[in-house]
Enzyme design. Structure first.
Site, PDB file in Angstrom:
ATOM      1  N   ASP A 173      92.036  28.183 102.434  1.00 57.66           N
ATOM      2  CA  ASP A 173      91.540  27.712 103.736  1.00 57.66           C
ATOM      3  C   ASP A 173      92.362  28.414 104.801  1.00 57.66           C
ATOM      4  O   ASP A 173      93.368  29.066 104.506  1.00 57.66           O
ATOM      5  CB  ASP A 173      91.712  26.186 103.853  1.00 57.66           C
ATOM      6  N   SER A 174      91.948  28.235 106.051  1.00 55.03           N
ATOM      7  CA  SER A 174      92.713  28.817 107.145  1.00 55.03           C
ATOM      8  C   SER A 174      94.058  28.101 107.341  1.00 55.03           C
ATOM      9  O   SER A 174      94.944  28.647 107.974  1.00 55.03           O
ATOM     10  CB  SER A 174      91.903  28.731 108.438  1.00 55.03           C
ATOM     11  N   CYS A 209      86.948  26.016 102.929  1.00 52.99           N
ATOM     12  CA  CYS A 209      86.880  26.205 104.373  1.00 52.99           C
ATOM     13  C   CYS A 209      85.390  26.262 104.733  1.00 52.99           C
ATOM     14  O   CYS A 209      84.657  27.112 104.207  1.00 52.99           O
ATOM     15  CB  CYS A 209      87.569  27.519 104.732  1.00 52.99           C
ATOM     16  N   GLU A 212      96.013  20.132 112.793  1.00 55.32           N
ATOM     17  CA  GLU A 212      97.140  21.013 112.472  1.00 55.32           C
ATOM     18  C   GLU A 212      98.428  20.554 113.183  1.00 55.32           C
ATOM     19  O   GLU A 212      99.519  20.782 112.703  1.00 55.32           O
ATOM     20  CB  GLU A 212      96.826  22.468 112.868  1.00 55.32           C
ATOM     21  N   CYS A 237      83.780  20.648 108.241  1.00 52.11           N
ATOM     22  CA  CYS A 237      85.040  21.394 108.300  1.00 52.11           C
ATOM     23  C   CYS A 237      86.033  20.626 107.443  1.00 52.11           C
ATOM     24  O   CYS A 237      86.120  19.394 107.537  1.00 52.11           O
ATOM     25  CB  CYS A 237      85.536  21.480 109.741  1.00 52.11           C
ATOM     26  N   HIS A 273      89.078  20.299 107.607  1.00 54.25           N
ATOM     27  CA  HIS A 273      90.142  19.593 108.328  1.00 54.25           C
ATOM     28  C   HIS A 273      89.710  18.175 108.735  1.00 54.25           C
ATOM     29  O   HIS A 273      90.544  17.317 108.997  1.00 54.25           O
ATOM     30  CB  HIS A 273      90.493  20.331 109.624  1.00 54.25           C
TER      31      HIS A 273
HETATM   32  N1  DGL Z   1      89.162  24.160 107.627  1.00 54.88           N
HETATM   33  C1  DGL Z   1      88.298  25.076 108.222  1.00 54.88           C
HETATM   34  C2  DGL Z   1      86.861  24.844 108.075  1.00 54.88           C
HETATM   35  O1  DGL Z   1      86.508  24.104 107.206  1.00 54.88           O
HETATM   36  C3  DGL Z   1      88.719  25.944 109.283  1.00 54.88           C
HETATM   37  C4  DGL Z   1      89.121  25.459 110.576  1.00 54.88           C
HETATM   38  C5  DGL Z   1      89.434  26.670 111.364  1.00 54.88           C
HETATM   39  O2  DGL Z   1      90.213  27.469 110.888  1.00 54.88           O
HETATM   40  O3  DGL Z   1      88.878  26.815 112.450  1.00 54.88           O
HETATM   41  O4  DGL Z   1      86.058  25.387 108.777  1.00 54.88           O
END
Ligand code: DGL
Length: 268
Positions: free
Chosen positions: A10-11, A73, A152, A184, A186
């Site tokens: 993931d990012s 991600c 984050e 997402c 996150h």
């Molecule tokens: N966790 C990520 C997603 O599911 C990325 C969030 C990001 O880096 O902008 O899109």
């Protein structure tokens, strides 16, 4: 049987939500996690940049001899999955199709909200998949770019998160969605805030359980499940210290410092 680890990336921290799902459904599977903490967020970047970052993340995990890659991600899964699958031989699984399927099954009134990063919402990936599964489903989508930095920076349960979420979720509330895809990885960390705003009856579908189920299915069908005790290793592109604290809190397990290493992702 294949005792090599599963690669997950993931990012940043978000993919740990999917990792947690994998750990609980597949306790024998070893995992190598890569969080691109030096380059997060991905969701506001161009398609070409997201593809480039995704390629590097995949190349790094392949260099670690993984048997499969999970794109934990929503953004990379939405924008770059087909490209990554086309350019590598290893099985690569994204989060979109299984999560959309879970939402299509969960909705009663056939009104489904989709929230994600800008990249994910602009791609229309979850909406296309929902429509493919059931042409009667109406979707209401909203990009929520501020959710990622809130998570984050560990502001996910803060009053600021509540105020921002209220604004983002207003159109979904107005249209009476009974199910929301947290598109997402996150966003599960914001479930408390989202539920408080939408009401406890609104079903929140995140990517973890559906993706873990898909991984289990693919491994079982290809006879590649592990029969050894799991080993977990974490790699990040920025400092390992901060990652360890948050990941331990989040995964509810200790991660010895030696298991979190920094990697220069630009080399891949
Ligand atoms: N966790 C990520 C997603 O599911 C990325 C969030 C990001 O880096 O902008 O899109």
């Amino acid at each position: 049987m294949d005792n090599r680890p599963i690669g997950v990336f993931d990012s940043g921290f978000g993919g740990l939500t999917v990792t947690k799902g994998l750990m609980s459904l597949l306790p024998k599977e070893s995992i190598i996690y890569f969080g691109d903490t030096a380059r997060v967020p991905y969701g506001t970047r161009s398609k070409n940049t997201i593809i480039k970052y995704g390629q590097q993340d995949v190349n790094f995990l392949i260099s670690q001899n993984v048997k499969m890659i999970v794109v934990a991600c929503g953004t990379v899964s939405s924008v770059a999955l087909a490209h990554l699958q086309k350019t590598h031989d290893i099985p690569i699984i994204g989060v979109v199709s299984s999560t959309a399927k879970a939402a299509a099954t969960a909705t009663r009134n056939k009104k489904v909200g989709v929230i994600g990063t800008k990249g994910t919402i602009n791609s229309g990936s979850f909406e296309d998949e929902l429509l493919r599964l059931d042409g009667k489903i109406e979707t209401v989508s909203r990009a929520c770019p501020l959710f990622v930095p809130l998570v984050e920076n560990r502001f996910a349960t803060n009053q600021a998160a509540y105020l921002i979420a209220e604004q983002y979720l207003e159109p979904l509330k107005q249209r009476g969605v009974d199910t929301i895809i947290l598109g997402c990885t996150h966003f599960p960390l914001l479930k408390g805030v989202i539920s408080a705003i939408m009401g406890a009856d609104t079903k929140l579908i995140d990517c973890a359980a559906p993706t873990a189920a898909k991984v289990a299915d693919v491994l079982a069908k290809s006879n590649a499940l592990s029969d050894q005790d799991a080993v977990y290793k974490f790699y990040v592109s920025d400092s390992a210290d901060e990652f360890t604290d948050f990941a331990e809190l989040f995964l509810n397990r200790e991660i010895p410092n030696a298991d979190v290493m920094q990697v220069d992702i630009e080399r891949y």
